[in-house]
Design an enzyme around this catalytic site. Structure first.
Site, mmCIF file in Angstrom:
data_model
loop_
_atom_site.group_PDB
_atom_site.id
_atom_site.type_symbol
_atom_site.label_atom_id
_atom_site.label_comp_id
_atom_site.label_asym_id
_atom_site.label_seq_id
_atom_site.Cartn_x
_atom_site.Cartn_y
_atom_site.Cartn_z
ATOM 1 N N CYS A 41 0.848 -1.192 0.000
ATOM 2 C CA CYS A 41 0.000 0.000 0.000
ATOM 3 C C CYS A 41 0.885 1.243 0.000
ATOM 4 O O CYS A 41 2.100 1.170 0.188
ATOM 5 C CB CYS A 41 -0.866 -0.001 1.253
ATOM 6 S SG CYS A 41 0.146 0.039 2.724
ATOM 7 N N HIS A 48 5.766 -6.113 7.916
ATOM 8 C CA HIS A 48 5.549 -7.498 8.340
ATOM 9 C C HIS A 48 5.792 -8.447 7.179
ATOM 10 O O HIS A 48 4.877 -9.049 6.632
ATOM 11 C CB HIS A 48 4.121 -7.656 8.885
ATOM 12 C CG HIS A 48 4.000 -7.169 10.282
ATOM 13 N ND1 HIS A 48 2.813 -6.834 10.864
ATOM 14 C CD2 HIS A 48 4.944 -6.947 11.229
ATOM 15 C CE1 HIS A 48 3.033 -6.436 12.108
ATOM 16 N NE2 HIS A 48 4.318 -6.482 12.343
ATOM 17 N N CYS A 79 2.339 6.062 8.902
ATOM 18 C CA CYS A 79 1.422 6.334 7.791
ATOM 19 C C CYS A 79 0.420 7.416 8.215
ATOM 20 O O CYS A 79 -0.129 7.355 9.321
ATOM 21 C CB CYS A 79 0.682 5.044 7.433
ATOM 22 S SG CYS A 79 -0.570 5.315 6.189
ATOM 23 N N GLU A 100 0.390 -1.227 15.906
ATOM 24 C CA GLU A 100 -0.434 -0.052 15.573
ATOM 25 C C GLU A 100 -1.422 0.243 16.699
ATOM 26 O O GLU A 100 -1.621 1.406 17.090
ATOM 27 C CB GLU A 100 -1.194 -0.297 14.266
ATOM 28 C CG GLU A 100 -2.055 0.909 13.892
ATOM 29 C CD GLU A 100 -3.022 0.646 12.754
ATOM 30 O OE1 GLU A 100 -2.686 -0.136 11.843
ATOM 31 O OE2 GLU A 100 -4.125 1.226 12.784
ATOM 32 N N THR A 124 -6.465 0.377 11.425
ATOM 33 C CA THR A 124 -6.638 0.699 9.993
ATOM 34 C C THR A 124 -6.829 -0.519 9.091
ATOM 35 O O THR A 124 -7.363 -0.387 8.002
ATOM 36 C CB THR A 124 -5.414 1.473 9.470
ATOM 37 O OG1 THR A 124 -4.249 0.707 9.768
ATOM 38 C CG2 THR A 124 -5.307 2.842 10.068
ATOM 39 N N CYS A 170 -8.379 2.012 6.698
ATOM 40 C CA CYS A 170 -7.843 2.817 5.605
ATOM 41 C C CYS A 170 -8.341 2.314 4.261
ATOM 42 O O CYS A 170 -8.764 1.169 4.122
ATOM 43 C CB CYS A 170 -6.319 2.859 5.660
ATOM 44 S SG CYS A 170 -5.558 1.476 4.844
ATOM 45 N N SER A 222 1.722 -10.906 9.234
ATOM 46 C CA SER A 222 1.019 -9.717 8.747
ATOM 47 C C SER A 222 -0.485 -9.884 8.961
ATOM 48 O O SER A 222 -1.133 -10.741 8.340
ATOM 49 C CB SER A 222 1.332 -9.519 7.257
ATOM 50 O OG SER A 222 0.306 -8.790 6.641
ATOM 51 N N ASN A 240 -3.002 -7.949 8.143
ATOM 52 C CA ASN A 240 -3.900 -7.671 7.018
ATOM 53 C C ASN A 240 -3.857 -8.797 5.994
ATOM 54 O O ASN A 240 -4.846 -9.077 5.336
ATOM 55 C CB ASN A 240 -3.621 -6.284 6.420
ATOM 56 C CG ASN A 240 -2.380 -6.267 5.575
ATOM 57 O OD1 ASN A 240 -2.411 -6.665 4.437
ATOM 58 N ND2 ASN A 240 -1.266 -5.810 6.139
#
Ligand code: SF4
Length: 414
Positions: free
Chosen positions: A12, A40, A95, A125, A161, A189, A217, A219
């Site tokens: 991203c 990650h 970010c 985060e 996010t 996000c 990771s 996400n």
């Protein structure tokens, strides 16, 4: 076996920005330290380490006077303070979308809300956001956790996010019963939403899915979970080496997606091992002067986007970085020496004559030069407010509102 790629996948904007910041710092000094692993993704972290970017878990491990990079996930405010007190130089690559969540958490606490963070308790985060929300903030990981939140006069919510929007909505529904005054900031996000939406769309079309990305990771793991919801075999791999091609025997289609911290070269290796083609890449510039943007007229003879006004850009050569492409193309063909180029978006166009393409869109701000005279007739400074009226290619038009929003975010000074 037909290999289909998710319309949005891989690194991203925020992660690319943190990587670019690290690489630019490494050009000036070595070693530099990243507080925690920069992204990650174990393979990429190893590569960075060999280049001189060392991941440390504790500020005391950094040499005095050296530079410490704060990664895209961000940190609690006291960590930045401690680094300064320890005589370290701090480069904050948090970010802007994470910063937004941190700022909302702080604001809610100040307004007297009991702050609830929807996210993973131990994720860096969330730890960072919590640091901004104050000690009383609670973290909710599941619907069950939400039902245990003590009733309060005012509850204020921010969301990690990279959370799954559908699950976050269910949790917010439960929190509604715990208070009469619920304020929710949807801080998921755009990059996360788009990757999750794209994997849902792809999962409906394919017989199996490969998700590329670090096992650590969050996400990436959520993309795996979403794909499984559609009842298709889903394989989470970090590298192409882990792929066992036998499992795809007899299948007509396989989908590929990747988490927001998976570098392109790892996705490319997986796609190619499956027999698919990684899209051609381009780098495109949004060149701003005040409230005007530079557009380039494409002639009717061009195969790609003929008779339209495009943002100037060029194709990526083998081993070339998108920023290099952009600078080369702007310098060689348009006589523009662009200093800073910030990545603001990337998106895929699957319909072109040239095959599937990924466009990396850069913001080149504060450029005061004039394009080369010989090409001046094909270039036009177009008012940003009227960009919607310009005849620009459909793929860019589709992203126009996003682009406008990101141009705003890209200008946020961090
Ligand atoms: S996933 Fe979103 S919030 Fe996280 S770094 Fe990427 S753009 Fe920023």
């Amino acid at each position: 076996l037909k290999v289909l790629l998710a319309a949005k996948l891989g690194t991203c904007w925020g992660v690319k920005r943190a990587i670019d910041t690290t690489l630019a710092t490494l050009e000036k000094e070595k070693p530099v330290y990243t507080l925690g692993e920069l992204i990650h993704n174990p393979q990429f972290v190893k590569k960075l380490d060999s280049m001189g970017a060392i991941a440390i878990e504790d500020l005391s491990k950094a040499k005095k006077g050296s530079t410490v990079l704060i990664r895209a996930h961000g940190v609690p405010p006291e960590v930045i303070k401690e680094a300064g007190e320890a005589g370290l130089k701090v480069i904050n690559a948090t970010c802007p979308f994470v910063m937004r969540a941190q700022a909302f958490a702080k604001e809610l606490a100040k307004e007297g809300y009991e702050v609830v963070i929807i996210g993973e308790k131990d994720h860096p985060e969330v730890i960072g956001i919590r640091g901004h929300a104050g000690k009383r903030a609670v973290v909710v990981e599941s619907e069950e956790d939400a039902s245990k939140v003590p009733p309060a006069a005012k509850l204020g919510v921010v969301i990690q996010t990279t959370q799954d929007a559908e699950r976050a909505k269910r949790i917010v529904g439960i929190l509604m019963d715990r208070t009469k005054d619920l304020k929710v900031h949807n801080t998921i996000c755009r990059a996360t939403e788009e990757r999750q939406l794209a994997v849902r769309e792809l999962a409906r079309k394919v017989k199996a899915m490969v998700v590329v990305g670090g096992r650590n990771s969050g996400n990436t793991r959520r993309l795996v979970d979403i794909s499984k919801e559609y009842g298709i075999p889903t394989f989470h791999v970090e590298t192409a080496r882990e792929l066992d091609l036998k499992v795809f025997k007899g299948l007509e289609t396989v989908g590929v997606t990747a988490g927001a911290s998976t570098p392109d070269y790892l996705i490319k290796e997986v796609v190619e091992k499956l027999g698919g083609k990684f899209p051609i890449e381009t780098a495109v510039a949004v060149l701003l002067r005040g409230d005007r943007v530079l557009l380039e007229k494409r002639s009717g003879a061009k195969r790609l986007y003929p008779n339209t006004w495009c943002f100037p850009g060029g194709f990526k050569r083998e081993n070339e970085d998108p920023v290099q492409v952009l600078k080369r193309r702007l310098r060689e063909e348009l006589g523009i020496a662009a200093g800073d180029a910030k990545l603001i978006d990337d998106f895929e166009d699957v319909g072109g004559d040239e095959g599937s393409m990924i466009h990396h869109l850069f913001l080149v701000d504060r450029w005061d030069g004039e394009p080369a005279a010989k090409l001046a007739q094909e270039l036009k400074w177009f008012p940003l407010s009227k960009l919607g009226e310009a005849k620009i290619p459909e793929v860019f038009r589709k992203h126009l509102s996003d682009v406008m929003e990101i141009i705003g975010a890209g200008r946020i000074k961090v």
